[in-house]
Design an enzyme around this catalytic site. Structure first.
Site, PDB file in Angstrom:
ATOM      1  N   SER A   1     -60.370   7.913  19.178  1.00 46.18           N
ATOM      2  CA  SER A   1     -59.645   7.051  18.196  1.00 46.18           C
ATOM      3  C   SER A   1     -60.013   7.507  16.887  1.00 46.18           C
ATOM      4  CB  SER A   1     -60.144   5.549  18.272  1.00 46.18           C
ATOM      5  OG  SER A   1     -59.574   4.986  17.526  1.00 46.18           O
TER       6      SER A   1
ATOM      7  N   TYR B   1     -66.536  -1.411  18.144  1.00 44.16           N
ATOM      8  CA  TYR B   1     -65.501  -0.442  18.581  1.00 44.16           C
ATOM      9  C   TYR B   1     -65.581   1.395  17.907  1.00 44.16           C
ATOM     10  CZ  TYR B   1     -60.930   1.752  20.005  1.00 44.16           C
ATOM     11  OH  TYR B   1     -59.636   2.417  20.355  1.00 44.16           O
TER      12      TYR B   1
HETATM   13  P1  NAP Z   1     -55.122  -1.716  26.992  1.00 44.87           P
HETATM   14  O1  NAP Z   1     -53.672  -1.694  27.248  1.00 44.87           O
HETATM   15  O2  NAP Z   1     -55.844  -2.916  26.601  1.00 44.87           O
HETATM   16  O3  NAP Z   1     -55.604  -1.125  28.510  1.00 44.87           O
HETATM   17  C1  NAP Z   1     -56.897  -1.087  28.566  1.00 44.87           C
HETATM   18  C2  NAP Z   1     -57.095  -0.500  30.014  1.00 44.87           C
HETATM   19  O4  NAP Z   1     -58.640  -0.329  30.189  1.00 44.87           O
HETATM   20  C3  NAP Z   1     -56.667  -1.584  31.038  1.00 44.87           C
HETATM   21  O5  NAP Z   1     -55.931  -0.650  32.126  1.00 44.87           O
HETATM   22  C4  NAP Z   1     -57.983  -2.086  31.389  1.00 44.87           C
HETATM   23  O6  NAP Z   1     -57.680  -2.684  32.621  1.00 44.87           O
HETATM   24  C5  NAP Z   1     -58.653  -1.132  31.410  1.00 44.87           C
HETATM   25  N1  NAP Z   1     -60.422  -1.548  31.282  1.00 44.87           N
HETATM   26  C6  NAP Z   1     -60.739  -2.193  30.451  1.00 44.87           C
HETATM   27  N2  NAP Z   1     -62.125  -2.477  30.584  1.00 44.87           N
HETATM   28  C7  NAP Z   1     -62.331  -1.933  31.992  1.00 44.87           C
HETATM   29  C8  NAP Z   1     -63.607  -1.864  32.736  1.00 44.87           C
HETATM   30  N3  NAP Z   1     -64.679  -2.146  32.362  1.00 44.87           N
HETATM   31  N4  NAP Z   1     -63.350  -1.030  33.752  1.00 44.87           N
HETATM   32  C9  NAP Z   1     -62.220  -0.496  34.194  1.00 44.87           C
HETATM   33  N5  NAP Z   1     -61.152  -0.533  33.288  1.00 44.87           N
HETATM   34  C10 NAP Z   1     -61.177  -1.354  32.430  1.00 44.87           C
HETATM   35  O7  NAP Z   1     -55.367  -0.608  25.700  1.00 44.87           O
HETATM   36  P2  NAP Z   1     -54.617   0.886  25.585  1.00 44.87           P
HETATM   37  O8  NAP Z   1     -54.167   0.735  24.304  1.00 44.87           O
HETATM   38  O9  NAP Z   1     -53.685   1.289  26.831  1.00 44.87           O
HETATM   39  O10 NAP Z   1     -56.163   1.686  25.515  1.00 44.87           O
HETATM   40  C11 NAP Z   1     -56.333   2.761  26.123  1.00 44.87           C
HETATM   41  C12 NAP Z   1     -57.355   3.631  25.580  1.00 44.87           C
HETATM   42  O11 NAP Z   1     -56.819   4.118  24.478  1.00 44.87           O
HETATM   43  C13 NAP Z   1     -58.647   2.777  25.245  1.00 44.87           C
HETATM   44  O12 NAP Z   1     -59.684   3.747  25.505  1.00 44.87           O
HETATM   45  C14 NAP Z   1     -58.407   2.596  23.682  1.00 44.87           C
HETATM   46  O13 NAP Z   1     -59.663   2.498  22.864  1.00 44.87           O
HETATM   47  C15 NAP Z   1     -57.712   3.906  23.148  1.00 44.87           C
HETATM   48  N6  NAP Z   1     -56.891   3.746  21.993  1.00 44.87           N
HETATM   49  C16 NAP Z   1     -55.859   2.994  21.986  1.00 44.87           C
HETATM   50  C17 NAP Z   1     -55.051   2.710  20.837  1.00 44.87           C
HETATM   51  C18 NAP Z   1     -53.879   1.886  20.489  1.00 44.87           C
HETATM   52  O14 NAP Z   1     -53.303   1.660  19.419  1.00 44.87           O
HETATM   53  N7  NAP Z   1     -53.372   1.001  21.708  1.00 44.87           N
HETATM   54  C19 NAP Z   1     -55.539   3.571  19.641  1.00 44.87           C
HETATM   55  C20 NAP Z   1     -56.691   4.515  19.618  1.00 44.87           C
HETATM   56  C21 NAP Z   1     -57.231   4.622  20.923  1.00 44.87           C
HETATM   57  P3  NAP Z   1     -58.425  -3.974  33.537  1.00 44.87           P
HETATM   58  O15 NAP Z   1     -58.288  -4.844  32.361  1.00 44.87           O
HETATM   59  O16 NAP Z   1     -57.276  -4.195  34.609  1.00 44.87           O
HETATM   60  O17 NAP Z   1     -59.757  -3.500  33.771  1.00 44.87           O
END
Ligand code: NAP
Length: 249
Positions: free
Chosen positions: A139, A152
């Protein structure tokens, strides 16, 4: 790498970027192992993507559970070629003084130790098959402190060093290591950020975010040799030339 017939593990696959990656890799003919805590969403996704996928309802912060899931994946498909460490959380969104220490530590358990757990379990399995690709989802928060995001930002800064350390140790042993900083993506994570209302990221409009299939398609490109010049580094989808190289524009 032609991903057809390769075995790809995706953590955090129940929604957001991880679920979209599952759809893209399934369409490209990969064998999939999908990990997240929400069993129901995972089983829906296995069905939606055509069934050539294993689902593991598990928490990435549990090392033994992660090791068992990856071992079963290799036994089932005969190889483990790609690990995408995508699972991550944003909570707690709280200023340092007000943050609950348990919650702060829980984020570190998921966002850093969870990635370590996946890598630690995957390395011997990948190396026994001649190598593999490990991609961590980073990120821009690794470089920029944001109010109420100390946990974070700290986790993503630490994760970037884990990426670099892994490349140093295993880059010469057939393990391709990369990190993707996706920019802001229209997922549940951004909904939670919006709701917090606390810093400039929360002030962004929904239209400012890229769709989840952009990072998902970029992940597929990162598995190919065309991305080899970026091994050991974190690439950012905010950059136009990376968007071009990934075939998004
Ligand atoms: P999201 O929609 O909130 O999805 C997060 C995923 O992680 C879900 O499938 C959740 O599934 C899983 N998860 C969370 N805690 C977990 C655990 N303890 N064990 C197993 N699975 C777990 O978020 P996203 O935006 O797709 O983010 C995905 C990645 O991209 C993350 O690493 C985030 O930091 C990174 N990112 C996102 C953005 C953005 O703008 N969205 C920007 C930069 C980086 P369950 O709840 O079913 O476990």
């Amino acid at each position: 790498m032609d991903i057809k017939g390769k075995t790809v593990v995706i953590t955090g696959a129940s929604r957001g970027i991880g679920a979209e990656a599952a759809r893209i890799f399934a369409a490209a003919g990969a064998n999939l192992a999908l990990l997240a805590r929400d069993a129901e969403r995972l089983s829906d996704l296995v069905e939606e993507t055509g069934g050539n996928a294993l689902a593991f309802a598990c928490d990435v912060s549990q090392p033994g559970v992660m090791a068992a899931a990856l071992q079963k994946t290799q036994e089932h498909f005969g190889s483990l070629d790609v690990l995408i460490n995508n699972a991550g959380v944003i909570a707690p969104i709280a200023r340092i003084e007000e943050a609950d220490p348990e919650d702060w530590g829980r984020l570190i358990d998921i966002n850093i130790k969870g990635v370590f757990n996946g890598i630690h379990a995957a390395l011997p399995l990948m190396k026994s098959g001649g190598g593999g690709t490990i991609i961590n989802i980073g990120s821009g928060a690794a470089q920029n402190p944001l109010e109420a995001w100390s946990a974070y930002c700290t986790s993503k800064a630490g994760l970037l060093m884990l990426t670099r350390a892994l490349h140093l140790e295993e880059g010469g042993n057939g393990i391709r290591v990369l990190s993707l900083s996706p920019g802001t993506v229209a997922t549940d994570m951004q909904r939670a950020i919006k709701q917090s209302g606390i810093n400039p990221v929360a002030a962004l409009d929904w239209e400012d975010h890229i769709p989840a299939d952009w990072p998902a398609r970029t992940l597929l490109w990162m598995c190919s040799q065309d991305a080899d010049e970026f091994l050991g580094t974190e690439i950012s989808l905010r950059l136009e030339h990376i968007r071009q190289r990934a075939g998004l524009i």
